[in-house]
Structures are given as C-alpha cells and as structure tokens.
Design a protein around this motif. Structure first.
Motif, PDB file in Angstrom:
ATOM      1  N   TRP A   1      38.638  39.333  27.933  1.00 60.83           N
ATOM      2  CA  TRP A   1      37.955  38.167  28.515  1.00 60.83           C
ATOM      3  C   TRP A   1      36.589  38.021  27.854  1.00 60.83           C
ATOM      4  O   TRP A   1      35.760  38.927  27.945  1.00 60.83           O
ATOM      5  CB  TRP A   1      37.778  38.358  30.024  1.00 60.83           C
ATOM      6  CG  TRP A   1      37.136  37.197  30.722  1.00 60.83           C
ATOM      7  CD1 TRP A   1      37.353  35.871  30.484  1.00 60.83           C
ATOM      8  CD2 TRP A   1      36.156  37.255  31.781  1.00 60.83           C
ATOM      9  NE1 TRP A   1      36.581  35.103  31.332  1.00 60.83           N
ATOM     10  CE2 TRP A   1      35.844  35.929  32.143  1.00 60.83           C
ATOM     11  CE3 TRP A   1      35.539  38.303  32.459  1.00 60.83           C
ATOM     12  CZ2 TRP A   1      34.917  35.618  33.144  1.00 60.83           C
ATOM     13  CZ3 TRP A   1      34.631  37.996  33.469  1.00 60.83           C
ATOM     14  CH2 TRP A   1      34.321  36.662  33.800  1.00 60.83           C
ATOM     15  N   VAL A   2      36.417  36.922  27.141  1.00 59.22           N
ATOM     16  CA  VAL A   2      35.148  36.657  26.468  1.00 59.22           C
ATOM     17  C   VAL A   2      34.613  35.377  27.085  1.00 59.22           C
ATOM     18  O   VAL A   2      35.305  34.360  27.101  1.00 59.22           O
ATOM     19  CB  VAL A   2      35.340  36.492  24.945  1.00 59.22           C
ATOM     20  CG1 VAL A   2      33.992  36.413  24.241  1.00 59.22           C
ATOM     21  CG2 VAL A   2      36.166  37.646  24.398  1.00 59.22           C
ATOM     22  N   PHE A   3      33.437  35.428  27.630  1.00 61.52           N
ATOM     23  CA  PHE A   3      32.986  34.304  28.453  1.00 61.52           C
ATOM     24  C   PHE A   3      31.494  34.037  28.316  1.00 61.52           C
ATOM     25  O   PHE A   3      30.704  34.924  27.975  1.00 61.52           O
ATOM     26  CB  PHE A   3      33.307  34.586  29.928  1.00 61.52           C
ATOM     27  CG  PHE A   3      32.629  35.823  30.475  1.00 61.52           C
ATOM     28  CD1 PHE A   3      33.152  37.089  30.221  1.00 61.52           C
ATOM     29  CD2 PHE A   3      31.462  35.732  31.219  1.00 61.52           C
ATOM     30  CE1 PHE A   3      32.516  38.230  30.710  1.00 61.52           C
ATOM     31  CE2 PHE A   3      30.824  36.869  31.707  1.00 61.52           C
ATOM     32  CZ  PHE A   3      31.354  38.115  31.448  1.00 61.52           C
ATOM     33  N   ARG A   4      31.175  32.791  28.612  1.00 60.03           N
ATOM     34  CA  ARG A   4      29.772  32.412  28.716  1.00 60.03           C
ATOM     35  C   ARG A   4      29.459  32.339  30.213  1.00 60.03           C
ATOM     36  O   ARG A   4      30.233  31.753  30.975  1.00 60.03           O
ATOM     37  CB  ARG A   4      29.567  31.052  28.079  1.00 60.03           C
ATOM     38  CG  ARG A   4      28.137  30.544  28.147  1.00 60.03           C
ATOM     39  CD  ARG A   4      28.056  29.116  27.629  1.00 60.03           C
ATOM     40  NE  ARG A   4      26.676  28.764  27.337  1.00 60.03           N
ATOM     41  CZ  ARG A   4      26.295  27.572  26.888  1.00 60.03           C
ATOM     42  NH1 ARG A   4      27.206  26.621  26.657  1.00 60.03           N
ATOM     43  NH2 ARG A   4      25.018  27.311  26.643  1.00 60.03           N
ATOM     44  N   CYS A   5      28.368  32.924  30.605  1.00 58.59           N
ATOM     45  CA  CYS A   5      27.992  32.925  32.014  1.00 58.59           C
ATOM     46  C   CYS A   5      26.618  32.273  32.118  1.00 58.59           C
ATOM     47  O   CYS A   5      25.602  32.866  31.742  1.00 58.59           O
ATOM     48  CB  CYS A   5      27.965  34.362  32.541  1.00 58.59           C
ATOM     49  SG  CYS A   5      28.103  34.526  34.326  1.00 58.59           S
ATOM     50  N   GLN A   6      26.623  31.005  32.580  1.00 56.63           N
ATOM     51  CA  GLN A   6      25.353  30.274  32.704  1.00 56.63           C
ATOM     52  C   GLN A   6      24.856  30.331  34.143  1.00 56.63           C
ATOM     53  O   GLN A   6      25.661  30.357  35.073  1.00 56.63           O
ATOM     54  CB  GLN A   6      25.560  28.807  32.278  1.00 56.63           C
ATOM     55  CG  GLN A   6      25.852  28.653  30.790  1.00 56.63           C
ATOM     56  CD  GLN A   6      26.339  27.250  30.482  1.00 56.63           C
ATOM     57  OE1 GLN A   6      27.515  26.951  30.644  1.00 56.63           O
ATOM     58  NE2 GLN A   6      25.437  26.399  30.035  1.00 56.63           N
ATOM     59  N   ASN A   7      23.567  30.286  34.291  1.00 60.88           N
ATOM     60  CA  ASN A   7      22.939  30.422  35.621  1.00 60.88           C
ATOM     61  C   ASN A   7      23.373  31.755  36.249  1.00 60.88           C
ATOM     62  O   ASN A   7      23.726  31.828  37.414  1.00 60.88           O
ATOM     63  CB  ASN A   7      23.309  29.229  36.524  1.00 60.88           C
ATOM     64  CG  ASN A   7      22.497  29.210  37.816  1.00 60.88           C
ATOM     65  OD1 ASN A   7      21.425  29.792  37.901  1.00 60.88           O
ATOM     66  ND2 ASN A   7      23.038  28.540  38.846  1.00 60.88           N
ATOM     67  N   CYS A   8      23.354  32.790  35.411  1.00 58.36           N
ATOM     68  CA  CYS A   8      23.895  34.086  35.839  1.00 58.36           C
ATOM     69  C   CYS A   8      22.848  35.191  35.885  1.00 58.36           C
ATOM     70  O   CYS A   8      23.186  36.348  36.101  1.00 58.36           O
ATOM     71  CB  CYS A   8      25.014  34.519  34.896  1.00 58.36           C
ATOM     72  SG  CYS A   8      26.536  33.593  35.178  1.00 58.36           S
ATOM     73  N   THR A   9      21.585  34.878  35.642  1.00 56.23           N
ATOM     74  CA  THR A   9      20.596  35.964  35.637  1.00 56.23           C
ATOM     75  C   THR A   9      19.813  36.041  36.941  1.00 56.23           C
ATOM     76  O   THR A   9      18.938  36.884  37.087  1.00 56.23           O
ATOM     77  CB  THR A   9      19.618  35.822  34.448  1.00 56.23           C
ATOM     78  OG1 THR A   9      19.022  34.516  34.502  1.00 56.23           O
ATOM     79  CG2 THR A   9      20.353  35.992  33.131  1.00 56.23           C
ATOM     80  N   SER A  10      20.116  35.141  37.875  1.00 55.38           N
ATOM     81  CA  SER A  10      19.535  35.327  39.205  1.00 55.38           C
ATOM     82  C   SER A  10      20.527  34.823  40.237  1.00 55.38           C
ATOM     83  O   SER A  10      21.406  34.006  39.915  1.00 55.38           O
ATOM     84  CB  SER A  10      18.193  34.604  39.336  1.00 55.38           C
ATOM     85  OG  SER A  10      18.382  33.221  39.258  1.00 55.38           O
ATOM     86  N   TRP A  11      20.397  35.317  41.416  1.00 60.39           N
ATOM     87  CA  TRP A  11      21.328  34.990  42.500  1.00 60.39           C
ATOM     88  C   TRP A  11      20.592  35.214  43.812  1.00 60.39           C
ATOM     89  O   TRP A  11      19.448  35.716  43.793  1.00 60.39           O
ATOM     90  CB  TRP A  11      22.593  35.847  42.406  1.00 60.39           C
ATOM     91  CG  TRP A  11      22.279  37.318  42.286  1.00 60.39           C
ATOM     92  CD1 TRP A  11      22.048  38.194  43.302  1.00 60.39           C
ATOM     93  CD2 TRP A  11      22.124  38.077  41.061  1.00 60.39           C
ATOM     94  NE1 TRP A  11      21.770  39.446  42.800  1.00 60.39           N
ATOM     95  CE2 TRP A  11      21.807  39.412  41.446  1.00 60.39           C
ATOM     96  CE3 TRP A  11      22.228  37.772  39.700  1.00 60.39           C
ATOM     97  CZ2 TRP A  11      21.591  40.430  40.513  1.00 60.39           C
ATOM     98  CZ3 TRP A  11      22.001  38.783  38.777  1.00 60.39           C
ATOM     99  CH2 TRP A  11      21.702  40.094  39.180  1.00 60.39           C
ATOM    100  N   THR A  12      21.207  34.862  44.896  1.00 62.04           N
ATOM    101  CA  THR A  12      20.551  35.023  46.192  1.00 62.04           C
ATOM    102  C   THR A  12      20.147  36.480  46.385  1.00 62.04           C
ATOM    103  O   THR A  12      21.011  37.355  46.442  1.00 62.04           O
ATOM    104  CB  THR A  12      21.504  34.602  47.337  1.00 62.04           C
ATOM    105  OG1 THR A  12      21.988  33.301  47.029  1.00 62.04           O
ATOM    106  CG2 THR A  12      20.789  34.590  48.673  1.00 62.04           C
ATOM    107  N   GLY A  13      18.880  36.710  46.384  1.00 63.32           N
ATOM    108  CA  GLY A  13      18.389  38.061  46.664  1.00 63.32           C
ATOM    109  C   GLY A  13      18.287  38.987  45.469  1.00 63.32           C
ATOM    110  O   GLY A  13      18.016  40.173  45.648  1.00 63.32           O
ATOM    111  N   GLY A  14      18.475  38.489  44.236  1.00 67.00           N
ATOM    112  CA  GLY A  14      18.342  39.414  43.114  1.00 67.00           C
ATOM    113  C   GLY A  14      18.297  38.705  41.780  1.00 67.00           C
ATOM    114  O   GLY A  14      18.518  37.495  41.689  1.00 67.00           O
TER     115      GLY A  14
END
Ligand code: FAD
Ligand code: NAG
Ligand code: NAG
Ligand code: NAG
Ligand code: NAG
Ligand code: NAG
Ligand code: NAG
Ligand code: NAG
Ligand code: NAG
Ligand code: NAG
Ligand code: NAG
Ligand code: NAG
Ligand code: NAG
Length: 783
Positions: free
Chosen positions: A132-145
């Motif tokens: 699985w090779v993927f682009r993960c956008q908006n992935c460096t912050s999340w609720t609480g971290g």
C-alpha cells in the motif's frame, strides 16, 4: 477495580526500551526513498517520507508492505491507540482498502474524517504480498495530537491474521490484532526534496535520498532548521565499575517496594530496578491536570483523576508491551489503580487456596502491613464522605437480602452478606500506597538504591546459579549486567506479566514459550544454552476475577458527568477545595461502596462475590431513553474460590498477553456469578425510581452474560503466573518463594499467589511480600 474497556492491545509506548529505530531505504518497487522499519518477525515494512521542511505541509507519502498472511495492518502515528490518528489497511481483490481511524478508549476504532488518503500508482497486490503506497493529506495533526516532522517520535504497528469483516468496505469492523510493536520514526531524517516529492506523487521515483533536519540554536527564541546529509553513527559501549548487590529486585510495584524496604531494613545491600519513571510528585512526577498545574499534585497523586487513566492519550504509565492494563512506573499498579485496599482474610492464605501450610499464619505480616500503610474509608482530609447517593441506593437494594454494614477492614474475615464504605490506601488525601510509605523509608538508607528507566530483560545464569541481571543500562555493569555479591540473590517483582516474561527470557518456563524467545534473535542471544533450560509451569494456572457490570439510574444519583470532565474542566468548587487541603470529591477514586456474599456452587465449593459500586459507567447498552446524569454501576466480581484458570504467554514480538482467557473456563464459575448478579437485581422493582438500564428490559440477564465480551470481563487482578506450590510440576516457586531448580532466584509479587483473594488484591500482594521477605531473609545461604 474492573475497567470495562476493551483492551485492543495497541497500548502505549513512550520511552520504550530497545525500540527499533527507523532507517532510510529505497523501495525497489517504486523507487521512493522512505524512512521506516521492517519488522523481522512478520516481514512487514512501514515507511514514510515527508515534503521538504519549511513548507508548512501537513501531508506525507507512506507505505505498508506486508505478506498476504497479514489480513490487516494498522499504524498509530502518535504511537498509542487512544486519541491518535490510526491508519488501517488490508488487501481486497487486487487493491488495498484503507481508512483513517480514531479511538477515544481501548475499543474498536471508528472511521475518522479529516485526513485525505489517496492510493498512489505503485499500490499493488501480488501472489505473496500487498503493497500500500499512499498519500496522506491533513495527516500531521488530529484531535488532541500532532506530529512534529522535524523530530523523532514513537509510532506503533498492529498486525492481524484474522480477516476484517467486509474487506471491500473501508469502514469495515475487525477484531483485535494478533500482535503489535513500536518503533522510533525519525521523521527529521525523512524529508524529500520538493522535486522528488512531486515525482513520487506522480508515480515516479526520485534521486534516492532523503535529507536530515538538524536544529541549530540561534539567538533569541527562534530556531532554524537546516538540511544536512545523512550520516550514520555507531554507539560506543561505555562501561563503568559495577557495584555488586546482595539483592537485586526487579520492579518497583507493591511487591518489589515492600520487599526492598524489608531487605534493606535488615542491612542488605539492595538495588531496586524499575523500567518506568516518576509517578507522584514525591517521586519527581510532573504530569499534571491543567487545573493542578501550579501545585505539586500530579495525575497520580489526585485520586479523583483515576478514571482519566483510560482516556488520556499520553498513556506513558501503561506497559507498552503487555496487552492488558499494567502500570509501568514507580509504584507499578498502585500508582494507576482504583486503590481499593483490603487487608487479606485468613482464607486468602489458606492451604485450601493453594498456599503451603507455612504461609497460613499470615496475621503478623498483615498486621505489619496495616501498621505501615493503614487503610481509610474516609479518605478526604476533612473526614467527611462525599457523593454518598449510590451507597444509599444500593444499601436499600441489599438490606432486604440480609446484608449488614461493617467497617470492612475491621472485620477482615466477614465476607458474607456484608457491605461497607470503600477503603483506600491513600495518605493525606493523596495516592499514597507503598510509594509514600515503604519506599520512603528504604530511600533513607545508604544500603538501598532505586534506579528508574532500567529495563531488565533476563537474569544471567550458569545453570541453577544466577550471576547477574541483564539490563539495558551500561552504567550499571559491563554490557548492562548488574553483578551480585558472593551469595547474592535476585528477586523478581515485575508483576504477573513482567515476571513471567523475564523468566521466559531467562530460559525458564514451558518449551513452547522458550521456543518463541529462541526465534527472536535479540532475545535468543541472552538465553542460556538449551541444556540449561528449566521447565516450569510459568504462565500457567493464572487467574483474574471475571467481572460483569450492571448499570442503573436513580434520580438521587449524581453520575459526576461520568468523570469525563475531571481533567480539563472539573467542577470548579470541587477542584478548588481539593487544591486547598486535599479534601472533597477528588480525595477518592470513583468507588463508593463494596459488598460481599458467599455462594456454594453445584460442585460443593464456596465462591465469594464482591460488588463494587460507583457513580458513572464505562458503557451503557439500552434502546430505552435514560438520564445520563443519573447513571451508576455495580460491578460484580467472582473472587475467592473461583476454579477457572487461564494462561499467560508471549507473542512472536515478545509482547506479554493472555493466551488462554481465565474467565469462565469452568462453567460453574459462570453459573455462580450469574446467580449472584440475579440476586443483586432481585429487588430493583421494590426501590422507587431505580431502573436497571444495562441489561435493559429487552434482554434477560442470561442473554446479557452470554453476550458479554470476554475482554471486558478483565478485572486487572492477575495472579498465579509463577505460583507457589509443592513441586516443580505444579508450581514455579517453593515455599520460600525460590524458583525451583535455581539456587538464588526468588519471586515476590502477584505472580506467586496461587488463587485469587476475596477482595481486590493489592493488600494481599503486600502482605505476601512482607512474608516473602521474611522467609527469604530466614533462608540460609544468602548474602
Ligand atoms: C487499572 C487497574 C486498576 C486496579 N485497581 C485495583 C484496586 O482498586 N485495588 C487493588 O487492590 N488492586 C487493583 N489493581 C491491581 C493491582 O494494582 C495489581 O494487582 C498490583 O499492582 C500488582 O502488583 P505487583 O507488584 O505484582 O506488580 P505491578 O504493580 O505490576 O508492578 C510491577 C513493576 O515492575 C516493573 N517492571 C515490569 N517489568 C519490568 C522489567 N522487565 N524491568 C524492570 N521493571 C519492570 C513495572 O514497571 C512495575 O512498576 C488494579 C490494576 C489495574 C491495572
Ligand atoms: C531502558 O529501557 C527503559 C524502559 O523502556 C527506557 O526508559 C530507557 O531509556 C532505556 N535505557 C536505554 C539506555 O536505552
Ligand atoms: C483536517 O482534519 C481535521 C481532523 O483531524 C478536520 O477537523 C479538518 O477539518 C481537516 N481539515 C481540512 C482542511 O480538511
Ligand atoms: C510481490 O511484492 C513484494 C512486495 O512488494 C515484492 O518484494 C515481491 O518481489 C513481489 N513478488 C513478485 C513475484 O513480484
Ligand atoms: C518541533 O521540534 C523542533 C525541534 O525539537 C522544535 O524546535 C520546534 O519548536 C517544534 N515545533 C513545534 C511546533 O512544536
Ligand atoms: C535521526 O537521524 C539523523 C540523521 O541520521 C540523526 O542525526 C539523528 O540523531 C536521528 N535521531 C534520532 C532520535 O535517532
Ligand atoms: C498558574 O500560575 C500562573 C502564573 O502565576 C498563572 O498565570 C496561571 O493562571 C496559574 N494556573 C492555574 C491553573 O492556576
Ligand atoms: C476500625 O479499626 C480502626 C483501627 O483499629 C479503629 O480506629 C476504628 O475505630 C475502627 N472502626 C470501627 C467503626 O470500629
Ligand atoms: C558454571 O558453574 C560450573 C560449576 O557449577 C563451573 O565449573 C563453571 O566454571 C561455571 N561457568 C562459568 C562460566 O562461570
Ligand atoms: C446491546 O444489546 C443488544 C440487545 O439489546 C444486543 O443485541 C447487543 O449485542 C448489545 N451490544 C453490546 C455491545 O453488548
Ligand atoms: C437528568 O438528571 C439531572 C440530575 O438529576 C436533572 O437535573 C435533569 O433535569 C435530568 N434531565 C432530565 C431530562 O430529566
Ligand atoms: C427481594 O427479592 C427476593 C427474591 O426475588 C424476594 O423474595 C423478596 O421478597 C424481595 N424483597 C423485597 C423487599 O422486595
Ligand atoms: C420518583 O419519581 C417521582 C417522579 O418521577 C417523584 O415524584 C418521586 O418523589 C420519586 N421518588 C423517589 C423515592 O425518588
């Protein structure tokens, strides 16, 4: 006390010893230069590459390469399961299906919206692997971290061999993973150039290199980052003159602390090793609720913060490599537990309960414990009891059944048809336990040393003679081995899971577990020759209370908002009162009342049921409407006399876990607990406005119990993984707490207890340690 949270294992991390470090590699399949790791046990590779530093980017490109035997793989970007961004993927037909997930507790994570995940062209499935090779956008912050991509941080992986329920559906449910592990992802060394990153996104390869970010101090408060070329470093192996000890004790939980205090009191030179770090303020702990920031009171000091142990993403207090809740910090379980504290009764140490007859006269040791660490059922410093509504309601439920009220620890042998106010081992309105008492006296002695953040992997031995303790700290001895004085001894007090694992890694235990250690290259290197393996029933015959929750509402009850706001927005008056003089609601954990009743099973054996009453509930399952402000829980546990046993073992990654669940193995245990639950609810209808909401009217008690998730039956009261007994075919330690077929290896913790005590076990464990210390001191041949 019971926690009805489903442990799905992807437990904590932080400061994990020997955690694998990521390194850079280029995947030949797609030419992308990743920073990542390969787990050698399962052959899974996980990598990530970030856009250049300074671009304010919130994305990365990641990959998971896994053999087809991996039915799903999860990655926790914050390294822990709770309140972190989780990426879960599995193969489906000729592609890979994935989703972002999030969990607020140790339950099946739900789909999380925000991140945008796009499979890149090199995602593929062939005969043997999925990639699985993927682009993960908006992935460096999340609720609480969030991730700080100019640093390193712990990430975690989870691996499963059990297929997800609906592979074509990214929202599919799935079962608990088979194994898990952690690594340090060096994100700072995982940034691509802008050109390479753009090429990767377009399906192309790059220059094959990543750059490393290094922080350079500048004037003022600003920090700049610059790119430098990657260089590898090799660590030298520093050694210092090693001090030798008469007794090396592994683990600063209740067992280890009590033992260490008594042995150092007797003048022995004692070293207490603890893998975790500070807990309460007294131990140097600093982790505080925002409202207590200006006090010395940490999360571990304030009893009323107990329920937040299970919902806080920091989680550094849980052992990262044990699949059930186990405390890995100074105080062990006593620094994170519900602190219910019962002095043991005579039956707890009876030969009927599996003890050698030489242990039956426990009273002098129990008295010594009560003197050093008294219990209190009025923990608030003003002597008042708070939030007593649940006590009154449940009292009215029990009284028609012939129960009487007692001061529980004043009548330890009364455990039938009795109830009373919950008693705790708090000291001055704060979590106290062995840390505030026994450990403090030990620390005053010059012949005692406590070393924290030291992980013990195994004992070093020549046949039956233990010669040292293998740690990960080279300042303690050559290659991290702590030596013993002539006639020195080692005492394991690493808890039911920790002690079992150290034994396995020392070549002591059943052959199937030793084989797992042998197939782990790092651990195998520390094993003695197989001709020196000692076959003992380590991990077998463990027990834990099966416990089942009943949830009610009553208009008089204050659920205290289910303890959900106590960390960030506590009721102001209660927080102020506690900060002022450690009085009020926050001076106790959630339980308010306990009760016991004996039952005789169809097998003629007597079993005792313990009830624990608390405002709030871990989970409610009803289709009827109810008022969440009025909920409370009665947890019914089956304790002394229980006949079911389970087994503890290792996963291939050497995580410690139950391999046979101990609850309801004997159907009679289930019948008796069912009967006890039926009795608790028998008079509900006679109490005005009392409503049983889980199980609700749509389900019988029997159906409820049949459907009860076994993982939520866990009471965290594990005993018996190295039990005491007559000989090496049925037991691990002899009546002196010495491991069979060794000369100088002892155990003093919950592991040696052959059968569950009548109440929550910490008091029993400390009385056991008092007695073990006395027997070890009395046994000839020691230093
Ligand atoms: C959530 C929860 C709630 C609980 N509530 C209650 C309650 O209300 N009342 C009650 O009586 N009991 C309760 N218990 C149970 C009780 O806390 C435990 O039974 C008790 O702490 C076990 O004591 P122990 O000394 O055997 O091991 P532990 O308390 O587990 O201590 C073991 C210590 O050894 C250290 N260690 C482990 N492995 C290594 C290693 N390899 N190297 C170095 N150090 C190591 C650990 O970090 C830990 O500090 C609860 C437990 C949990 C988890
Ligand atoms: C040893 O392990 C402990 C516990 O995981 C960790 O905190 C510590 O940093 C490790 N020490 C070294 C030198 O790696
Ligand atoms: C990014 O994700 C968060 C959730 O972590 C979400 O609240 C936010 O709306 C997302 N931002 C964008 C621009 O989609
Ligand atoms: C299948 O995929 C794996 C992982 O990408 C790769 O290592 C392997 O060479 C592939 N096998 C074949 C036959 O192409
Ligand atoms: C990220 O880490 C760097 C290096 O430790 C630090 O200087 C910087 O302040 C951190 N950034 C944030 C947003 O925390
Ligand atoms: C990350 O990698 C860089 C370059 O190899 C190295 O200098 C740095 O020490 C690494 N950080 C950690 C925490 O390993
Ligand atoms: C702690 O003290 C600081 C400085 O006096 C103050 O700004 C802050 O509001 C205080 N915090 C709390 C929770 O009282
Ligand atoms: C319980 O025992 C304690 C200690 O012996 C004593 O101080 C207390 O008065 C007793 N309480 C009751 C209600 O008997
Ligand atoms: C191990 O013990 C035996 C005797 O018990 C002794 O002969 C031998 O030298 C010891 N080996 C080492 C490496 O100390
Ligand atoms: C909730 O209750 C229903 C029946 O009322 C049952 O079918 C379902 O399995 C229960 N769910 C859980 C998680 O226990
Ligand atoms: C729920 O209970 C609270 C506390 O008893 C009460 O104040 C509130 O009015 C109740 N809400 C409803 C809808 O009955
Ligand atoms: C309590 O329940 C038992 C069993 O159902 C019943 O015999 C008894 O009459 C009830 N007592 C009251 C006061 O309702
Ligand atoms: C039960 O609730 C009713 C209203 O719903 C109320 O009038 C009555 O006082 C309540 N009884 C008790 C004992 O709380």
């Amino acid at each position: 006390m019971v926690k009805a949270h489903l442990t799905i294992g992807l437990l904590p991390l932080l400061r994990l010893a020997l955690a694998q470090q990521s390194s850079s590699y280029v995947d030949p399949l797609n030419g992308i230069a990743f920073q990542g790791m390969t787990d050698s046990t399962y052959g899974i590779t996980i990598g990530a590459v970030f856009p250049p530093v300074g671009t304010q980017s919130t994305e990365f490109i990641g990959e998971i390469v896994a053999p087809k035997s991996a039915t799903w793989i999860g990655v926790a970007l914050g390294g822990a399961m709770v309140k972190n961004l989780l990426l879960v993927a599995w193969p489906s037909e000729n592609s890979v299906v994935a989703s972002a997930r999030y969990a607020t507790g140790h339950v099946l994570p739900s789909v999380y919206s925000g991140p945008v995940i796009t499979n890149l062209p090199s995602t593929s499935v062939n005969d043997t692997h999925w990639n699985w090779v993927f682009r993960c956008q908006n992935c460096t912050s999340w609720t609480g971290g969030s991730l700080n991509t100019t640093t390193s941080s712990t990430w975690a992986w989870a691996y499963s061999t059990s297929a997800v329920d609906t592979p074509s559906n990214p929202s599919s449910t799935f079962k608990i993973h088979t194994d898990f592990g952690h690594w340090t992802e060096n994100m700072s060394a995982g940034h691509a150039s802008a050109d390479d990153y753009a090429s990767y996104l377009a399906g192309g390869s790059g220059s094959g290199s990543t750059t490393t970010v290094s922080s350079t101090a500048t004037t003022g408060t600003a920090t700049t980052t610059t790119a430098t070329t990657t260089s590898s470093t090799t660590s030298s192996g520093p050694t210092s003159t090693a001090a030798a000890y008469d007794y090396v004790i592994v683990g600063a939980g209740p067992g280890g602390i009590v033992t260490a205090d008594r042995l150092s009191q007797a003048g022995k030179k004692v070293l207490l090793l603890e893998r975790g770090g500070p807990s309460t303020g007294q131990t140097g702990g600093t982790y505080k609720a925002p409202w207590a920031a200006n006090s010395t009171l940490t999360k571990f000091d304030i009893p009323g913060l107990f329920e937040t142990m299970f919902t806080d993403p920091e989680e550094f207090w849980w052992c990262p490599d044990v699949t059930v809740f186990a405390g890995c910090l100074i105080g062990g379980g006593t620094s994170v537990n519900g602190a219910l504290y019962w002095l043991p009764n005579d039956a707890d140490f009876s030969s009927a309960n599996g003890w050698p007859s030489s242990w039956e006269s426990h009273q002098q040791y129990t008295n010594a414990l009560a003197e050093r660490l008294p219990s209190s059922d009025t923990p608030s410093t003003d002597g008042k009891r708070y939030m007593q509504e649940t006590f009154a309601v449940v009292e009215s439920l029990l009284e028609p059944q012939g129960y009487r009220q007692i001061t529980i620890n004043n009548e330890t042998n009364s455990k039938d048809h009795v109830y009373g106010h919950s008693a705790f081992d708090f000291v001055n309105g704060k979590r106290g336990g062995p840390v505030a008492t026994y450990l403090q006296t030990a620390l005053q002695r010059t012949n005692f040393a406590l070393k924290t953040s030291v992980l013990v992997s195994n004992v070093v031995r020549n046949g039956s003679q233990i010669t040292g303790v293998q740690t990960n700290d080279t300042s303690l001895g050559p290659n991290g081995v702590v030596p013993l004085t002539p006639n020195g001894r080692v005492i394991l007090s690493a808890g039911s899971y920790g002690t079992a694992r150290i034994l396995f890694q020392s070549g002591i235990g059943p052959s199937d577990q030793l084989a797992i250690v042998q197939s782990n290259a790092a651990a195998a290197a520390n094993l003695p020759p197989s001709s020196d393996f000692i076959n003992l029933p380590v991990g077998q015959a463990v027990s834990d209370n099966p416990s089942i929750n009943l949830v009610f509402t009553h208009p008089s009850v204050d659920s205290y908002d289910n303890w959900a706001n106590v960390w960030t927005s506590p009721r102001a008056a209660d927080a102020e009162q506690y900060l002022k003089d450690q009085s009020g609601v926050f001076a106790a954990t959630s339980p308010r009342m306990n009760f016991w009743r004996e039952y005789t099973g169809t097998d003629g054996k007597t079993r005792t049921m313990q009830g624990t009453v608390r405002p709030g509930a871990a989970s409610v399952n009803t289709t009827n409407s109810y008022n969440t402000s009025q909920i409370f829980t009665i947890t019914a546990y089956l304790s002394q006399g229980i006949t079911s046993r389970g087994r503890i073992g290792l996963t291939p990654s050497l995580n410690a876990q139950p391999i046979v669940d101990p609850w309801f193995q004997d159907p009679t245990d289930k019948v008796v607990l069912t009967q006890a639950l039926g009795d608790i609810i028998a008079n509900v209808s006679s109490i005005a406005n009392l409503t049983l909401i889980t199980p609700d009217s749509g389900m019988t008690l029997g159906e409820y119990i049949d459907a009860y998730d076994p993982a939520t039956m866990n009471s965290n009261h594990w005993v018996g993984s190295a039990k005491i007994g007559a000989n090496s075919s049925v037991a691990v330690v002899d009546s002196n707490a010495k491991v069979f077929n060794t000369n100088n290896l002892f155990i003093a913790d919950a592991s040696i207890i052959p059968a569950l005590p009548v109440g929550n076990p910490q008091g029993m464990i400390m009385s056991t340690a008092e007695q073990a210390a006395a027997k070890i001191l009395a046994l000839a041949g020691g230093a």
